[in-house]
Design a protein around this motif. Structure first.
Motif, mmCIF file in Angstrom:
data_model
loop_
_atom_site.group_PDB
_atom_site.id
_atom_site.type_symbol
_atom_site.label_atom_id
_atom_site.label_comp_id
_atom_site.label_asym_id
_atom_site.label_seq_id
_atom_site.Cartn_x
_atom_site.Cartn_y
_atom_site.Cartn_z
ATOM 1 N N TYR A 8 0.825 -1.198 0.000
ATOM 2 C CA TYR A 8 0.000 0.000 0.000
ATOM 3 C C TYR A 8 0.863 1.252 0.000
ATOM 4 O O TYR A 8 1.860 1.322 0.719
ATOM 5 C CB TYR A 8 -0.866 -0.019 1.255
ATOM 6 C CG TYR A 8 -1.660 1.240 1.517
ATOM 7 C CD1 TYR A 8 -2.896 1.427 0.919
ATOM 8 C CD2 TYR A 8 -1.176 2.232 2.382
ATOM 9 C CE1 TYR A 8 -3.640 2.576 1.181
ATOM 10 C CE2 TYR A 8 -1.911 3.372 2.635
ATOM 11 C CZ TYR A 8 -3.152 3.535 2.033
ATOM 12 O OH TYR A 8 -3.886 4.661 2.284
ATOM 13 N N LEU A 31 -6.597 3.344 -5.859
ATOM 14 C CA LEU A 31 -7.731 3.220 -4.934
ATOM 15 C C LEU A 31 -8.334 4.604 -4.731
ATOM 16 O O LEU A 31 -7.657 5.531 -4.299
ATOM 17 C CB LEU A 31 -7.244 2.663 -3.591
ATOM 18 C CG LEU A 31 -8.275 2.608 -2.457
ATOM 19 C CD1 LEU A 31 -9.357 1.579 -2.754
ATOM 20 C CD2 LEU A 31 -7.596 2.281 -1.125
ATOM 21 N N ALA A 32 -9.620 4.728 -5.043
ATOM 22 C CA ALA A 32 -10.313 5.993 -4.782
ATOM 23 C C ALA A 32 -11.156 5.804 -3.522
ATOM 24 O O ALA A 32 -10.622 5.573 -2.448
ATOM 25 C CB ALA A 32 -11.133 6.388 -5.994
ATOM 26 N N GLY A 33 -12.485 5.816 -3.634
ATOM 27 C CA GLY A 33 -13.323 5.604 -2.443
ATOM 28 C C GLY A 33 -13.340 4.156 -1.997
ATOM 29 O O GLY A 33 -13.624 3.845 -0.844
ATOM 30 N N GLY A 34 -13.064 3.267 -2.930
ATOM 31 C CA GLY A 34 -12.946 1.850 -2.585
ATOM 32 C C GLY A 34 -14.249 1.081 -2.551
ATOM 33 O O GLY A 34 -14.246 -0.112 -2.285
ATOM 34 N N HIS A 35 -15.367 1.763 -2.823
ATOM 35 C CA HIS A 35 -16.628 1.055 -2.618
ATOM 36 C C HIS A 35 -17.020 0.128 -3.755
ATOM 37 O O HIS A 35 -17.970 -0.639 -3.626
ATOM 38 C CB HIS A 35 -17.736 2.040 -2.243
ATOM 39 C CG HIS A 35 -17.684 2.330 -0.771
ATOM 40 N ND1 HIS A 35 -16.584 2.913 -0.191
ATOM 41 C CD2 HIS A 35 -18.540 2.061 0.241
ATOM 42 C CE1 HIS A 35 -16.789 3.009 1.111
ATOM 43 N NE2 HIS A 35 -17.949 2.500 1.392
ATOM 44 N N LEU A 51 -1.839 -1.460 -3.910
ATOM 45 C CA LEU A 51 -2.840 -0.407 -4.017
ATOM 46 C C LEU A 51 -2.155 0.946 -3.895
ATOM 47 O O LEU A 51 -1.326 1.152 -3.002
ATOM 48 C CB LEU A 51 -3.861 -0.506 -2.887
ATOM 49 C CG LEU A 51 -5.088 -1.395 -3.081
ATOM 50 C CD1 LEU A 51 -6.045 -1.167 -1.901
ATOM 51 C CD2 LEU A 51 -5.794 -1.105 -4.395
ATOM 52 N N ASP A 53 -3.238 4.501 -3.128
ATOM 53 C CA ASP A 53 -4.374 5.254 -2.591
ATOM 54 C C ASP A 53 -4.237 6.714 -3.025
ATOM 55 O O ASP A 53 -3.199 7.346 -2.803
ATOM 56 C CB ASP A 53 -4.358 5.137 -1.058
ATOM 57 C CG ASP A 53 -5.618 5.696 -0.420
ATOM 58 O OD1 ASP A 53 -6.374 6.415 -1.099
ATOM 59 O OD2 ASP A 53 -5.831 5.414 0.773
ATOM 60 N N ARG A 55 -6.106 9.261 -1.998
ATOM 61 C CA ARG A 55 -6.846 10.185 -1.134
ATOM 62 C C ARG A 55 -6.033 11.397 -0.675
ATOM 63 O O ARG A 55 -6.597 12.407 -0.292
ATOM 64 C CB ARG A 55 -7.406 9.443 0.080
ATOM 65 C CG ARG A 55 -6.370 9.048 1.093
ATOM 66 C CD ARG A 55 -6.935 8.187 2.205
ATOM 67 N NE ARG A 55 -5.838 7.589 2.918
ATOM 68 C CZ ARG A 55 -5.208 8.194 3.933
ATOM 69 N NH1 ARG A 55 -5.625 9.359 4.360
ATOM 70 N NH2 ARG A 55 -4.189 7.613 4.516
ATOM 71 N N THR A 77 -16.303 13.176 -3.778
ATOM 72 C CA THR A 77 -17.251 12.128 -3.378
ATOM 73 C C THR A 77 -18.664 12.473 -3.845
ATOM 74 O O THR A 77 -18.978 13.629 -4.139
ATOM 75 C CB THR A 77 -17.278 11.942 -1.852
ATOM 76 O OG1 THR A 77 -17.770 13.152 -1.264
ATOM 77 C CG2 THR A 77 -15.898 11.624 -1.299
ATOM 78 N N SER A 108 -20.600 8.865 1.148
ATOM 79 C CA SER A 108 -19.573 9.600 1.901
ATOM 80 C C SER A 108 -18.195 9.362 1.319
ATOM 81 O O SER A 108 -17.332 10.236 1.378
ATOM 82 C CB SER A 108 -19.494 9.120 3.359
ATOM 83 O OG SER A 108 -20.623 9.463 4.069
ATOM 84 N N LEU A 109 -17.959 8.165 0.854
ATOM 85 C CA LEU A 109 -16.613 7.806 0.396
ATOM 86 C C LEU A 109 -16.544 7.549 -1.098
ATOM 87 O O LEU A 109 -15.496 7.728 -1.715
ATOM 88 C CB LEU A 109 -16.118 6.565 1.146
ATOM 89 C CG LEU A 109 -15.770 6.758 2.624
ATOM 90 C CD1 LEU A 109 -15.236 5.460 3.213
ATOM 91 C CD2 LEU A 109 -14.743 7.866 2.811
ATOM 92 N N LYS C 57 -17.960 12.181 8.654
ATOM 93 C CA LYS C 57 -18.826 11.501 7.692
ATOM 94 C C LYS C 57 -19.144 10.106 8.209
ATOM 95 O O LYS C 57 -18.305 9.478 8.853
ATOM 96 C CB LYS C 57 -18.117 11.354 6.333
ATOM 97 C CG LYS C 57 -17.801 12.669 5.653
ATOM 98 C CD LYS C 57 -17.084 12.450 4.333
ATOM 99 C CE LYS C 57 -15.672 11.962 4.527
ATOM 100 N NZ LYS C 57 -14.795 12.193 3.359
ATOM 101 N N SER C 58 -20.339 9.627 7.893
ATOM 102 C CA SER C 58 -20.661 8.244 8.229
ATOM 103 C C SER C 58 -20.011 7.343 7.192
ATOM 104 O O SER C 58 -20.169 7.561 5.990
ATOM 105 C CB SER C 58 -22.171 8.005 8.154
ATOM 106 O OG SER C 58 -22.868 8.887 8.974
ATOM 107 N N THR C 63 -15.705 -1.620 4.702
ATOM 108 C CA THR C 63 -15.275 -1.341 3.335
ATOM 109 C C THR C 63 -14.267 -0.193 3.324
ATOM 110 O O THR C 63 -14.197 0.595 2.390
ATOM 111 C CB THR C 63 -16.517 -1.082 2.445
ATOM 112 O OG1 THR C 63 -17.431 -2.168 2.639
ATOM 113 C CG2 THR C 63 -16.184 -1.037 0.968
#
Lengths: 288, 806, 165
Positions: A8, A31-35, A51, A53, A55, A77, A108-109, C57-58, C63
């Protein structure tokens, strides 16, 4: 559901990040928000060794109006899109769409850049960006280039982004004042991807349609820009006949999977229903 | 305020007893993040187990190579069937009289079946190692459709049962046949159908679903080799039974096994059975001598532990032309998956499905159930219902609506015409049950008034006309369900689990200061037992609920009980609590008489004290009596103030309710909006109205999820589809309707306080109410039955078929 | 696997720890920090049982990698009550309105609601439902959770009004 091991890094400048990705090659992912990425890693469907990141890179953040376009940093976001006055003022369909993505925590992410770059046809922003004729700014070892959203997607999870490139910003041409817009999304529940969704932007002049753009979400291997359907609306009063012609053309380009959201024929028909509804709302919003 | 200055009413309120919406004592820890769930446990030296699971629905295992996994640093062991076989633990008994593979030996029989168990220093290493175990499979033909299970050429699934012609419930007539169970008078029923003026027949399917509590299944097994004692913490709805099973399987004496169920994050039937993860953790801890934790992930939970339903019910009703139901006949094909791990009392392979005559006075009925094997996960648990009761209620409530349509009668009118009448209770049903009490017409009429039922029907007429004129694209449906449950298993004469009768128990110890601890054989998974049992005891004994601590789940300290499922806690353990209270009060009366120097008959009990009749100023309250119990009791009486009760209920209880649901269906998308849902429940005496209302909200929400979207689906290759919360429908606050609750009170005559149980009623009644509402939206058109789940695309397909799509 | 040092503020306290890059924030909180309030329910970012507050933030901590929380302010349910033990208005509301049953989703629900009321101090019922739509509950049917959040909003708004006067 435990991800495999990886190394990382969280560089603070774009140059560092680009250099790292270039050096690490295809084993590395930004890796951005990762979702999107982290659930795939937990299912061990996204094997990777490194990865990078993004951010901490300030230049990937922020929203500004510049030369008739909104330039949205890739790490913006969904929540920041929803809170932006610039977007409310110039391109509210982005907010209408963002609000329909996943749930508050994911927004949020989850980032605009991640949503459009990972190539998942189920994501909502890619079709919207096609509808808005946005461009994606990609930075790589050889410098920066811009690829149109309408040209970016090749097949599911395959895009024109090369390994080692980072999507740094999305450039959205500001639609003319008075444009009509709507994003209609049918889903089983909050948190689900679209069964079918349609993004529409129209402008009117003298009661007839001057420009139209339609794009569809989760109805094929890629987001679908419905060029013929869009063209078919231009010059019409957006009456029933014109809408039905566009609907038929749009349905014709869909090739959805049959899954828990429904069989392919249903999802194609829902593309049509979403498009009808989006056009109706867009028309109601359009001035002129 | 001093005790003497308080009025009777104030003293009564101070008890927070039966009937009071007492705030929950459990909440303090949960709202501060101090709950104690299994995965919160961390014992010194604890290892973590993870499964290697089959990617195939049906395959022969040719070889298993764990060498790469064992070579990974941090990996302690890999268990396979070959390791368990010498211990005779490669199979375990199921609650249904079958056996289930703990780890697959020669074959895998469903996708995600447990094949090997990897034990490592932490869950990350365990997951890495599980990926490194190489299993060589040879794919075999997959059997997914239960209707093909007993075809002559159907693949043989259970080779371990070769030659076994006798199952736990009678003869097996095919290699994939488990049992046939029938009840009722077949001849009389056939005759009633032959003579019937009107009949209906419909295949009504209740799809495979899953309880999916928020917390998945988990355990921590810890073997102390020096003491020879095994401690198992787990997500157990029935911890005492788990201890007995663990003892029988491991041969560790039962008193040296400590089974502890800490806080449980919802159960809904998922946590009744014993799973391979528990057995493997125990074996691993015995082998390695250190604690071993196993926690399912969500995909494992949805695809491998304890599905529910999968009942394919061919229902027939016979009736007169004016709407009197004269007979019910039903044949059920029950898909039990690869092993019969159905959670039912031993003698009831189809649970209490014979409650399927419902709330109606039906003269004769006959039901037969065939259980079959398929290449799917084992289970068949009661997902928020008593055993197979939701299947039965769904079948009869759909069938009654189908009959109403055929007779062109209003569904409510048909129900009112056929209800068992109040004077008929106790009522003997045609299929063998004795309903304890009920007043169905009153409940139905109250529901009709509360929802302005006649006005709803009038509106529906107008809306249908408007739809026909093209003025709306919405179809309005009104769903009515009137259910009768059978809960509170149960009388030990006909209910047992692996030979242990289904009694339950309560034990109380009142300390000198008048504060008490009470323990019960049940185990709350969110039902507020710590709050409500104390209320029963408070009223019965006369000490404040706040002074009574309730404990469950520790098999060392709690009296033996059969656990919490099938709405049995209030009917059985709640009864034991009431009787324990009465035993305490009897002793207290003796002590009070001694203290007041009068005869016992001279005393009267008032809320929290005994008073001398005619001399009310001479009195002793329970606090004073408790103190005296430890120093000043009448001659011949034991010191102390304790009691225990093992309660064997004389009968089940029969909660009922009337539900009305109004939906609007978008014909263009198939999206169904629930406009209104009214639920009237009669659960007998109401112990805590706040908790009851919460139970009803939750049960209705689960019913909504089942009716409108839940399904564990398999493709033709035996692949389980959508085993995650992306696909498996658990509604959020946005989709979930707003619930209106109401009640009538018809106490159970045989229960000490008249309570019947409520936690599952809303699920049992809710599912048919939603389904009837969706079906009712199309009742004026040419369709008799739409299968669940009523998700968007299926409903749209109905619209398409009926030519309603624009 | 090589470990990385992270520093973050956890419920207002500075914390330094070594984590593998792949360590998920939820596992870091539960197993390294022994804060077991947040739970693991679905592991695919759908259920919200693992919700914590990160930099205002929530987020769903199942994840998020712990390394992504480097330098962040993290708040969990264990930090929701006042240091003197006084319960937060939401905690009180959940108990008063019967907003929980099994308690498993509750910490995530509370942390999400806490942030929601920061974002929107006076939410309508529909806004509350939308605001908690990333948190699943299998027990309550949400109706009493909505009431509990409304209870807290009213209490907090009244306190604020009183303070202003």
């Amino acid at each position: 559901m435990i991800p495999g091991a990886f190394d990382y890094d969280a560089p603070t400048t774009l140059d560092e990040a680009v250099a790292l990705l270039a050096e690490l090659g295809e084993e590395a992912r930004p890796l951005a928000g990762g979702h999107s990425l982290i659930p795939m890693m937990k299912l061990r469907l996204a094997p990777l060794e490194h990865l990078v990141d993004l951010r901490r890179i300030d230049s990937l953040k922020g929203i500004r109006a510049e030369g008739g376009a909104l330039v949205i940093g890739a790490m913006t976001t969904q929540a920041e899109l929803l809170a932006s006055d610039l977007i409310t003022g110039h391109c509210p369909i982005i907010q209408e769409t963002a609000a329909l993505i996943a749930d508050p925590q994911v927004r949020s992410l989850g980032t605009l850049g991640g949503n459009v770059a990972n190539g998942d046809p189920a994501n909502d922003m890619p079709a919207l960006m096609q509808c808005l004729d946005a461009g994606y700014v990609l930075a790589g070892p050889g410098g920066s280039r811009e690829v149109k959203a309408r040209d970016f997607y090749e097949s599911a999870f395959f895009t024109k982004r090369a390994d080692g490139e980072i999507l740094t910003a999305v450039r959205v041409p500001i639609p003319p004042a008075g444009h009509g817009y709507a994003y209609e999304k049918l889903k089983r529940k909050i948190g689900d991807y679209a069964t079918a969704a349609a993004a529409v932007v129209v402008t009117l002049a003298g009661g007839s349609c001057k420009t139209a753009a339609i794009a569809l979400t989760n109805l094929g291997e890629t987001p679908l820009y419905a060029a013929e359907a869009s063209a078919a609306l231009v010059g019409t009063p957006l009456d029933k006949a014109a809408v039905e012609r566009a609907v038929a053309l749009a349905e014709g380009i869909t090739a959805p999977a049959s899954d828990g959201r429904g069989p392919a024929d249903y999802r194609t028909k829902m593309a049509g229903v979403m498009l009808r509804r989006a056009l109706q709302r867009a028309l109601a919003r359009a001035a002129g | 305020m001093s005790d003497a200055a308080m009025t009777v009413e104030e003293r009564e309120a101070n008890l927070k007893g039966i009937g009071c919406s007492r705030k929950r004592t459990e909440d303090a820890r949960f709202i501060q993040g101090k709950g104690n769930y299994v995965d919160d446990l961390k014992l010194p030296g604890m290892l973590f187990g993870d499964f290697v699971r089959s990617p195939y629905g049906h395959a022969r295992i040719k070889s298993i190579d764990a060498s790469a996994a064992l070579a990974l640093p941090g990996v302690k062991a890999v268990l396979t069937a070959a390791d368990l076989k010498p211990l005779n633990l490669h199979y375990m008994p199921t609650l249904a009289g079958d056996v289930q593979a703990v780890l697959a030996e020669d074959k895998v029989l469903f996708q995600n079946q447990e094949v090997a168990f990897v034990i490592a220093e932490d869950r990350y290493i365990a997951a890495d190692a599980a990926e490194l175990v190489e299993v060589d499979y040879e794919a075999l033909p997959v059997l997914v459709d239960p209707f093909r299970s007993m075809d002559p050429d159907a693949p043989v699934l259970r080779e371990d049962l070769a030659g076994k012609t006798e199952g736990a419930h009678g003869a097996r007539r095919h290699h994939n046949h488990i049992f046939t169970w029938d009840v009722g008078d077949k001849e009389a029923t056939d005759q009633a159908f032959a003579q019937a003026e009107v009949t209906i027949k419909e295949l009504i399917t209740y799809p495979r679903v899953h309880p999916a509590p928020m917390e998945t299944c988990a355990c921590v097994a810890s073997m102390d080799k020096i003491r020879g004692e095994l401690t198992v913490y787990g997500t157990f709805q029935a911890p005492h039974v788990v201890r007995t099973v663990a003892s029988l399987l491991s041969t560790i004496p039962e008193h040296k096994i400590h089974v502890i169920a800490p806080d449980i994050g919802g159960g809904f039937g998922n946590k009744v059975g014993v799973y391979p993860g528990y057995v493997c953790s125990i074996v691993a801890s015995i082998v390695l001598g250190v604690p071993v934790k196993w926690v399912e992930d969500r995909m494992e939970n949805l695809s491998a532990t304890a599905f529910a339903r999968d009942y394919h019910m061919t229902a027939e009703l016979a009736a007169t032309r004016d709407g009197r139901i004269t007979a019910i006949r039903a044949h059920v094909l029950a898909d039990h998956g690869a092993f019969d791990a159905c959670a039912d009392p031993s003698k009831w392979p189809a649970g209490f499905f014979n409650i399927c005559t419902g709330s109606y006075d039906v003269p004769t009925a006959y039901v037969a159930v065939d259980g079959v094997y398929t290449n799917k996960a084992p289970g068949g648990v009661a997902y928020r219902c008593s055993f197979r009761v939701t299947e039965a209620a769904y079948m009869i409530e759909r069938a009654v609506d189908i009959l109403a349509k055929k007779l062109a009668m209003d569904p409510v009118e048909l129900r009112l015409k056929n209800f068992i009448q109040p004077h008929q209770f106790p009522y003997q049903s045609a299929l063998g049950w004795e309903y304890d009490s009920g007043d169905y017409p009153t409940a139905m009429k109250k529901a009709m008034e509360a929802t302005s039922y006649a006005a709803l029907r009038a509106e529906q007429q107008e809306r249908r006309a408007a739809f026909a004129r093209g003025e709306t694209r919405e179809l309005m449906g009104i769903g009515v369900a009137f259910f009768t449950e059978i809960v509170g298993a149960g009388p030990t004469r006909n209910c047992d689990i692996l030979g242990v009768g289904m009694f339950d128990s309560c034990e109380i110890r009142i300390h000198p200061t008048g504060a008490a601890i009470a323990r019960l054989g049940t185990k709350s998974q969110g039902q507020a037992h710590e709050t409500t049992y104390a209320q029963i005891l408070a009223t019965e004994i006369g000490i404040p609920a706040d002074d009574i601590m309730i404990e469950e789940g520790n098999t060392d300290t709690a009296p033996y009980g059969l656990g919490t499922y099938g709405s049995r806690s209030t009917p059985v353990a709640g009864a034991a609590a009431a009787r324990v209270g009465r035993k305490i009060r009897d002793k207290a009366r003796k002590i009070a008489a001694h203290l007041l120097e009068v005869g016992e008959d001279d005393l009267e009990f008032e809320v929290d004290r005994f008073k001398v009749k005619g001399l009310p100023e001479r009195q002793k309250n329970m606090k004073e009596i408790a103190w005296a119990a430890y120093n000043n009791v009448p001659e011949g009486l034991e010191l102390g103030l304790e009691a225990v009760d093992y309660y064997d209920p004389p009968n089940m209880t029969y909660p009922f309710g009337a539900y009305i649901c109004v939906v609007d269906i978008d014909a263009d998308t198939g999206v169904t909006k629930v406009r209104r849902f009214y639920a009237l429940d009669d659960c007998g005496t109401r112990i805590n109205p706040m908790v009851i209302e919460g139970q009803v909200h939750g049960g209705l929400t689960e019913a909504f999820a089942i009716a409108m979207g839940q399904e564990i689906r398999y493709d033709e290759g035996g692949n389980v589809m959508g085993a995650s919360f992306m696909d498996y429908f658990v509604p959020t606050a946005v989709e979930t309707p707003v619930w209106e609750t109401d009640h009538t009170v018809t106490p159970s005559p045989h229960h000490p306080i008249g309570a019947k149980g409520v936690g599952e009623s809303p699920n049992v009644g809710g599912v048919p109410a939603f389904s009837n509402a969706v079906n009712d939206a199309f009742a004026h058109l040419d369709i008799t039955h739409i299968q669940m789940p009523h998700d968007h695309w299926r409903t749209w397909k109905v619209c398409e078929k009926l030519g309603l799509v624009g | 696997m090589a470990k990385t040092q992270i520093t973050l503020a956890l419920n207002g306290r500075q914390v330094e720890a070594l984590v593998e890059p792949r360590t998920l924030l939820i596992h870091f909180l539960r197993e390294q920090m022994l804060l077991t309030g947040a739970h693991i329910g679905c592991e695919t970012s759908h259920c919200g049982a693992c919700t914590v507050d990160m930099d205002g933030k929530s987020v769903k901590s199942c994840t998020v990698f712990a390394v992504q929380a480097e330098g962040a302010q993290i708040a969990t349910v264990e930090g929701l009550a006042a240091p003197d033990g006084t319960l937060h208005a939401l905690q009180e509301g959940f108990a008063e309105m019967h907003g929980l049953q099994c308690g498993f989703c509750t910490p995530g629900m509370l942390m999400r609601a806490q942030r929601l009321l920061q974002e929107n101090p006076d939410p309508s019922e529909a806004e509350i439902r939308m605001g908690i739509s990333g948190n699943l509950c299998r027990c309550t049917g949400y109706q009493n959770i909505v009431k509990a959040i409304r209870y807290a909003a009213d209490k907090m708004n009244a306190a604020q009004k009183e303070a202003a006067e």
